[in-house]
Design a protein around this motif. Structure first.
Motif, short mmCIF file in Angstrom:
data_model
loop_
_atom_site.label_atom_id
_atom_site.label_comp_id
_atom_site.label_asym_id
_atom_site.label_seq_id
_atom_site.Cartn_x
_atom_site.Cartn_y
_atom_site.Cartn_z
N LEU A 77 14.29 0.13 40.87
CA LEU A 77 14.59 1.55 41.09
C LEU A 77 15.38 2.10 39.90
O LEU A 77 16.12 1.35 39.25
CB LEU A 77 15.41 1.71 42.38
CG LEU A 77 14.63 2.12 43.63
CD1 LEU A 77 13.41 1.26 43.85
CD2 LEU A 77 15.53 2.09 44.85
N PRO A 78 15.25 3.41 39.60
CA PRO A 78 15.99 3.98 38.48
C PRO A 78 17.50 3.80 38.66
O PRO A 78 17.99 3.88 39.79
CB PRO A 78 15.61 5.46 38.51
CG PRO A 78 14.97 5.70 39.83
CD PRO A 78 14.42 4.40 40.28
N ASP A 79 18.20 3.56 37.57
CA ASP A 79 19.64 3.40 37.62
C ASP A 79 20.28 4.12 36.43
O ASP A 79 20.50 3.53 35.38
CB ASP A 79 20.01 1.91 37.64
CG ASP A 79 21.50 1.69 37.93
OD1 ASP A 79 22.26 2.68 37.93
OD2 ASP A 79 21.88 0.54 38.19
N THR A 80 20.56 5.42 36.63
CA THR A 80 21.19 6.21 35.56
C THR A 80 22.70 6.19 35.69
O THR A 80 23.39 6.80 34.88
CB THR A 80 20.75 7.69 35.68
OG1 THR A 80 21.28 8.22 36.91
CG2 THR A 80 19.24 7.83 35.68
N GLY A 81 23.21 5.53 36.74
CA GLY A 81 24.65 5.56 37.00
C GLY A 81 25.01 6.63 38.04
O GLY A 81 26.06 6.56 38.67
N ASP A 82 24.11 7.61 38.23
CA ASP A 82 24.34 8.66 39.22
C ASP A 82 23.54 8.30 40.49
O ASP A 82 22.35 8.62 40.61
CB ASP A 82 23.88 10.01 38.65
CG ASP A 82 24.17 11.18 39.61
OD1 ASP A 82 24.35 10.94 40.82
OD2 ASP A 82 24.18 12.33 39.14
N LEU A 83 24.22 7.65 41.43
CA LEU A 83 23.53 7.11 42.61
C LEU A 83 22.81 8.19 43.41
O LEU A 83 21.64 8.04 43.77
CB LEU A 83 24.54 6.39 43.52
CG LEU A 83 23.98 5.83 44.83
CD1 LEU A 83 22.96 4.74 44.57
CD2 LEU A 83 25.11 5.32 45.73
N ARG A 84 23.51 9.29 43.66
CA ARG A 84 22.92 10.36 44.47
C ARG A 84 21.64 10.89 43.83
O ARG A 84 20.59 11.00 44.48
CB ARG A 84 23.94 11.49 44.65
CG ARG A 84 23.48 12.60 45.54
CD ARG A 84 24.57 13.60 45.91
NE ARG A 84 23.97 14.69 46.64
CZ ARG A 84 23.43 15.76 46.07
NH1 ARG A 84 23.46 15.91 44.77
NH2 ARG A 84 22.87 16.70 46.82
N ALA A 85 21.70 11.16 42.53
CA ALA A 85 20.52 11.70 41.82
C ALA A 85 19.39 10.67 41.83
O ALA A 85 18.22 11.03 42.06
CB ALA A 85 20.90 12.05 40.38
N ASP A 86 19.70 9.40 41.61
CA ASP A 86 18.65 8.37 41.60
C ASP A 86 17.99 8.24 42.97
O ASP A 86 16.76 8.13 43.08
CB ASP A 86 19.24 7.01 41.18
CG ASP A 86 19.64 6.99 39.70
OD1 ASP A 86 19.26 7.93 38.97
OD2 ASP A 86 20.34 6.05 39.29
#
Lengths: 197, 197
Positions: A77-86
Motif C-alpha cells: 500500500l502507498p506510504d507517504t507518511g500521511d496515513l489518512r491521505a494514504d
C-alpha cells in the motif's frame, strides 16, 4: 515441434478462467454453467470437471489468476507518511473497483459463494484475503511505528474498521458507495466516535 | 359459521412464511423450492405464485413477519447512560444471533439475495434495515446529547463503523465471530485508531 504439454494445459486453464470471468459479467452467476464456460473457452466440459469441482471454484481461481497477473511481488500500500491521505487513496480505489460494472457481477458472485461455502471461504481467506490484509496491516504497522496509531492497537480490528463498512455497504446495498463515503469512514475510524478534546 | 376469508388468507400467508423459514434451515437456500414450501405449508403452488414472485421474496417476507412478531412498537436499544456497555450488549446479541444455527442459513440466504437483487435490497432497506438503523441512530443521538459523541458526527457513518465489521466478518467468514470481537470493535470505534493523549 510438439507443443509442450504443460504449456498447453496452462493455456487451457487460462482460457477457462478468462471465459468464466467474462461470462459471469454477461449472464450473472445464477445462469453461469460449466457448459457455457467450456463453450466459450473452446474446451470440453470434461476438461473443466477434471480440474474444478464447481463453477464457484472456477470463478475463485479466475480471481486468483487476476490477482497474480501483476509482477508477482507482494501487494504494497502507498506510504507517504500521511496515513489518512494514504488510506483515503486506497479506499477510494476500492470503491471505484466495487462500482466498476466489469467487476460487479463476478465479485458479487464470489462474495455470495463465500457466504454459503465455508471451504471456499477458507481458500479465499488464505490465497486472496490474507495477502491483501497483510499489506493493510503492514501500512498500519508503519504508522504505528511513527506514533500515528495507538500503540496497543489490534491491527486486524483496525483493518476491519476501515474496510468493513465499505464492503458491507457494497454487499448489502445499504446506501450509495461513493468516494465521499470512503473518506468519511477513514476519518471516523482514525478519530473515533467519542469527542477528542 | 363461514370462516372469514381475510383471516383464512392471513393463516395461509403465515403458514407459507413459516414453512419457508423452517425449510431453508433444513435444506439450504440453493435447494429451497416453491414446491417444497407449498408442500410443507399445505397450500397449492399457485397460492404462493399468486402472492410472491420468487423464493427470495418469500424468505424476505418471512423475516418481515418475524420482525413484526413483537408488540408492534418500534425497536428501542438499551440506554443505561453507559454508551460503551450498551453497544457491547447489543453487538454481542447480534453476534449470538448470527452464530445461531436456526438463523444461519435463512439469514445468509437473505443476505445473498440482497447482494444480487437491487429491488429486493431496496425493500429490505425500507422495511427491515431502516427501522433497526433508526433505533441505532436514536441511541447514538442520546449519547451525542450527553456529550459522549463528537457533536458533528454523521450517525450513519457511526452505525456502519460499529455494525459493519461484524456483519462483514460474518458474511465473508474472515475470522471467528465472538463476543470478544464485538467488544473490541466497539472500543476501537469509540476511541478511534489514532492515539488519545
Amino acid at each position: 515441434m510438439t507443443p509442450n504439454p504443460t504449456r498447453r494445459r496452462e493455456a487451457s486453464r487460462r482460457a477457462v478462467l478468462t471465459a468464466a470471468f467474462d461470462l459471469v459479467q454477461e449472464v450473472g452467476y445464477a445462469k453461469l454453467t460449466i457448459e457455457g464456460i467450456a463453450a466459450r473457452a473452446g474446451v470440453g466440459k470434461q476438461t473443466i470437471y477434471r480440474w474444478w469441482p464447481s463453477k464457484g471454484v472456477v470463478l475463485f481461481d479466475a480471481f486468483l489468476m487476476l490477482s497474480e497477473s501483476g509482477d508477482g511481488g507482494p501487494v504494497v500500500l502507498p506510504d507517504t507518511g500521511d496515513l489518512r491521505a494514504d488510506l483515503i487513496l486506497v479506499l477510494r480505489a476500492t470503491v471505484e473497483e466495487l462500482n466498476d460494472p466489469r467487476y460487479d457481477q463476478p465479485m458479487r458472485a464470489l462474495a455470495t459463494e463465500i457466504t454459503h461455502d465455508a471451504e471456499l471461504a477458507a481458500a479465499y481467506r488464505e490465497h486472496l484475503d490474507e495477502p491483501m490484509r497483510e499489506a493493510k496491516r503492514e501500512r498500519l504497522r508503519s504508522a504505528q511505528r511513527a506514533g500515528q496509531l495507538a500503540p496497543g492497537l489490534d491491527l486486524d480490528i483496525a483493518v476491519d474498521l476501515i474496510w468493513g463498512p465499505v464492503l458491507n455497504r457494497w454487499l448489502q446495498r445499504t446506501g450509495p458507495l461513493t468516494a465521499d463515503y470512503a473518506e468519511r469512514v477513514v476519518t471516523a475510524a482514525l478519530d473515533g466516535l467519542r469527542p477528542r478534546s
